[in-house]
Enzyme design. Sequence first.
Site, PDB file in Angstrom:
ATOM      1  N   ARG A  15       1.190 -18.003  -4.451  1.00 28.72           N
ATOM      2  CA  ARG A  15       0.786 -17.512  -5.902  1.00 28.72           C
ATOM      3  C   ARG A  15       0.437 -16.015  -5.996  1.00 28.72           C
ATOM      4  NH1 ARG A  15      -4.015 -21.638  -6.328  1.00 28.72           N
ATOM      5  NH2 ARG A  15      -4.100 -21.332  -4.077  1.00 28.72           N
ATOM      6  N   LYS A  75      -6.378 -16.196  -3.449  1.00 30.44           N
ATOM      7  CA  LYS A  75      -7.234 -16.802  -2.580  1.00 30.44           C
ATOM      8  C   LYS A  75      -8.298 -15.936  -2.031  1.00 30.44           C
ATOM      9  CE  LYS A  75      -7.323 -20.525  -1.487  1.00 30.44           C
ATOM     10  NZ  LYS A  75      -8.279 -21.496  -2.123  1.00 30.44           N
ATOM     11  N   TYR A  94     -10.706 -16.365  -6.164  1.00 33.72           N
ATOM     12  CA  TYR A  94     -11.445 -17.351  -5.623  1.00 33.72           C
ATOM     13  C   TYR A  94     -12.219 -17.199  -4.337  1.00 33.72           C
ATOM     14  CZ  TYR A  94      -9.165 -20.643  -8.863  1.00 33.72           C
ATOM     15  OH  TYR A  94      -8.817 -21.349  -9.903  1.00 33.72           O
ATOM     16  N   HIS A  96     -15.218 -19.555  -2.673  1.00 32.87           N
ATOM     17  CA  HIS A  96     -15.453 -20.653  -1.864  1.00 32.87           C
ATOM     18  C   HIS A  96     -16.259 -20.038  -0.755  1.00 32.87           C
ATOM     19  CE1 HIS A  96     -13.080 -23.147  -4.558  1.00 32.87           C
ATOM     20  NE2 HIS A  96     -11.873 -22.411  -4.340  1.00 32.87           N
ATOM     21  N   GLU A 118     -14.650 -19.322  -9.115  1.00 35.56           N
ATOM     22  CA  GLU A 118     -15.043 -20.749  -9.216  1.00 35.56           C
ATOM     23  C   GLU A 118     -16.424 -20.887  -9.402  1.00 35.56           C
ATOM     24  OE1 GLU A 118     -15.939 -19.495  -4.920  1.00 35.56           O
ATOM     25  OE2 GLU A 118     -14.317 -19.115  -6.283  1.00 35.56           O
ATOM     26  N   ILE A 267      -9.761 -32.980  -1.921  1.00 38.61           N
ATOM     27  CA  ILE A 267      -9.670 -32.020  -2.872  1.00 38.61           C
ATOM     28  C   ILE A 267     -10.820 -30.872  -2.695  1.00 38.61           C
ATOM     29  CG2 ILE A 267      -9.459 -31.125  -5.347  1.00 38.61           C
ATOM     30  CD1 ILE A 267      -8.186 -33.769  -5.912  1.00 38.61           C
ATOM     31  N   ALA A 268     -12.161 -31.417  -2.195  1.00 39.82           N
ATOM     32  CA  ALA A 268     -13.164 -30.500  -2.070  1.00 39.82           C
ATOM     33  C   ALA A 268     -13.203 -29.922  -0.690  1.00 39.82           C
ATOM     34  CB  ALA A 268     -14.425 -31.605  -2.035  1.00 39.82           C
ATOM     35  N   ASP A 270     -11.956 -27.019  -0.122  1.00 34.99           N
ATOM     36  CA  ASP A 270     -12.621 -25.488  -0.196  1.00 34.99           C
ATOM     37  C   ASP A 270     -14.008 -25.425   0.059  1.00 34.99           C
ATOM     38  OD1 ASP A 270     -10.112 -23.942  -0.517  1.00 34.99           O
ATOM     39  OD2 ASP A 270      -9.891 -24.708  -2.533  1.00 34.99           O
ATOM     40  N   MET A 301      -4.239 -26.232  -2.111  1.00 31.20           N
ATOM     41  CA  MET A 301      -3.049 -27.183  -2.386  1.00 31.20           C
ATOM     42  C   MET A 301      -2.237 -26.717  -3.418  1.00 31.20           C
ATOM     43  SD  MET A 301      -5.375 -30.914  -2.519  1.00 31.20           S
ATOM     44  CE  MET A 301      -3.923 -31.789  -3.472  1.00 31.20           C
TER      45      MET A 301
END
Length: 368
Positions: A15, A75, A94, A96, A118, A267-268, A270, A301
């Site tokens: 991305r 990221k 992001y 995290h 986020e 999915i969690a 991060d 993902m």
Amino acid sequence: MRVGVPKEIKNHEYRVGLTPPSVAELVAAGHEVIVETKAGSGIDFEDQDYVDAGARIVATAAEVFDQAEMIVKVKEPQPQEVAMLRPHHLLFTYLHLAADKPQAEGLMASGATCIAYETVTSPRGGLPLLKPMSEVAGRMAVQVGAHYLEKEQGGRGVLLGGVPGVAPAKVAILGGGVSGVNAAQMAVGLRADVTIYDINNDRLAELDMFFSSQIKTAYASKAAIAAAVKNAHLVIGAVLVPGAAAPKLVTRDMLKTMKRGSVLVDIAIDQGGCFETSHATTHEDPVFEIDGVIHYCVANMPGAVARTSAFALNNATLPFALRLANMGAEAAMKADAHLANGLNVSGGKIRHAAVAEALDLPFEAWAG
């Protein structure tokens, strides 16, 4: 403002922080955009596409960081990128941080102002910059779960939707937020037997109305989760506590009760993951097995469907990027408390209470 876009360097991350249409919007607003060469190649944008949009191309990330005031990424910055941050920088990406103390300490040491996608909020209480990637991750979770249930992949050999005369797979989704709902939509579309677990009874009622008879809902007590894990073929962890580490809902003891060849998709991850046995993986090496159960814990993902993800992300982030560029970080955050909620680090301090608590670091509220 001079806005910089480095090429993403996280494992298999294709991305890009700004697409050419987003660059064109910033340039039209009077800003200069500096893009590292081949930053958009992973989603089939050439340097010339960025030049045509008004950007200036430079050869290295170091030049981007050296020349730009605001850095727009996808990221979290990798160690070599953190080392290039300076106090005058505004980092918009992001982060995290709740699961990454070394990164948090590196950002604090840099002195940069770091706004995390986020934790930016909306007037309706949502997380508008996390939502598009949560949608992608939720939908992907079912795709990858179905794939790894295949016998050739080490799975149980179960078709998610079954066939006439053979029952469908049981899918347990932990969390009824954006990711969970999108996972449920995909799983229902494939005719799986789907149950969503959540601790918010009002949310469970909403989901019951939304999906009607297509799914089941259940309160996420420890006993209910233990029973779900024991019986499910695919468990999707989709819980989120904004800014904080994800709660560990599935223990190692629960894992031992699962059917051999079952699949967990976290999915969690991060935010540290919601399965006790989870650890972050990459697209290059996405799964591992414990007690005969396949774990898929890729921390980026949506990077697997980079073109879809990049456009979806830019649709959400561009208005905020424009506001930050037009007004500067301090004025923009003073004017918008929801944007200010995205502030995680500035002036060497942790500015988000949940992040500070998760990392056991001092919290100091932003004085703006």
